[in-house]
Design a protein around this motif. Structure first.
Motif, mmCIF file in Angstrom:
data_model
loop_
_atom_site.group_PDB
_atom_site.id
_atom_site.type_symbol
_atom_site.label_atom_id
_atom_site.label_comp_id
_atom_site.label_asym_id
_atom_site.label_seq_id
_atom_site.Cartn_x
_atom_site.Cartn_y
_atom_site.Cartn_z
ATOM 1 N N THR A 63 0.845 -1.198 0.000
ATOM 2 C CA THR A 63 0.000 0.000 0.000
ATOM 3 C C THR A 63 0.883 1.252 0.000
ATOM 4 N N ASP A 64 0.268 2.354 -0.390
ATOM 5 C CA ASP A 64 0.975 3.640 -0.389
ATOM 6 C C ASP A 64 1.179 4.099 1.044
ATOM 7 N N SER A 65 2.205 4.899 1.239
ATOM 8 C CA SER A 65 2.457 5.417 2.579
ATOM 9 C C SER A 65 1.499 6.567 2.885
ATOM 10 N N ASP A 68 2.484 9.872 1.163
ATOM 11 C CA ASP A 68 2.053 10.069 -0.219
ATOM 12 C C ASP A 68 0.601 10.540 -0.275
ATOM 13 N N HIS A 69 -0.245 9.968 0.586
ATOM 14 C CA HIS A 69 -1.643 10.402 0.628
ATOM 15 C C HIS A 69 -1.744 11.847 1.090
#
Length: 132
Positions: A63-65, A68-69
Motif C-alpha cells: 500500500t501507499d504510505s 504520499d496520501h
C-alpha cells in the motif's frame, strides 16, 4: 376604500418589496448545504480509501504510505483553494477594494498557495531522507 387606505396599502406593499429577505435566506443556506455536501463527500472518500486499503492488505499488495496520501491531498486541496480564491480576490478587488470582504478571497488564495508550497517542500524533504 378611500384614498387613505389605498395609500397605506401601497406603502405597506412597497415596504414588503424593499425588505424581502428571500435572497438573504437563500444566500445563507448555500454555504450550509456546501459544507454538508463536502462532509458527506469526504466521509465516503475516507470509507472508500479504508476499504481499498483493507483489501490490498488482505491480498498482500503493498500500500501507499501515509505521506504520499497527505502530499496528494495537500496538492488537490491547494489547487482547489487557489482556483477558488483567485477569482474571488480579483472580484472583490475590482468591485470594492477597501472592503474587508476581500478577505473572503484572500484567505482561500493564501491557503491554496501554502498547501501547494507544502507539497513541493515535502517532496524535497522526502528526497533528502531517501538519500541518507
Amino acid at each position: 376604500m378611500d384614498s387613505q387606505n389605498i395609500k397605506g396599502l401601497e406603502a405597506m406593499l412597497e415596504r414588503c418589496i424593499s425588505t424581502s429577505h428571500t435572497g438573504d435566506i437563500i444566500l445563507s443556506i448555500v454555504p450550509m448545504v456546501a459544507v454538508v455536501f463536502g462532509s458527506v463527500l469526504v466521509f465516503f472518500l475516507m470509507l472508500y480509501n479504508y476499504r481499498l486499503r483493507k483489501e490490498k492488505i488482505r491480498l498482500q499488495i503493498p500500500t501507499d504510505s501515509a505521506r504520499d496520501h497527505l502530499r496528494f491531498i495537500s496538492l488537490l486541496t491547494g489547487c482547489l483553494s487557489f482556483s477558488a480564491g483567485l477569482p474571488l480576490t480579483l472580484f472583490f478587488l475590482f468591485t470594492r477594494p477597501a472592503n474587508p470582504g476581500i478577505l473572503g478571497g484572500l484567505i482561500p488564495l493564501c491557503a491554496g498557495i501554502g498547501l501547494v508550497v507544502f507539497y513541493y517542500l515535502s517532496d524535497r524533504k522526502a528526497g533528502a531522507h531517501a538519500g541518507k
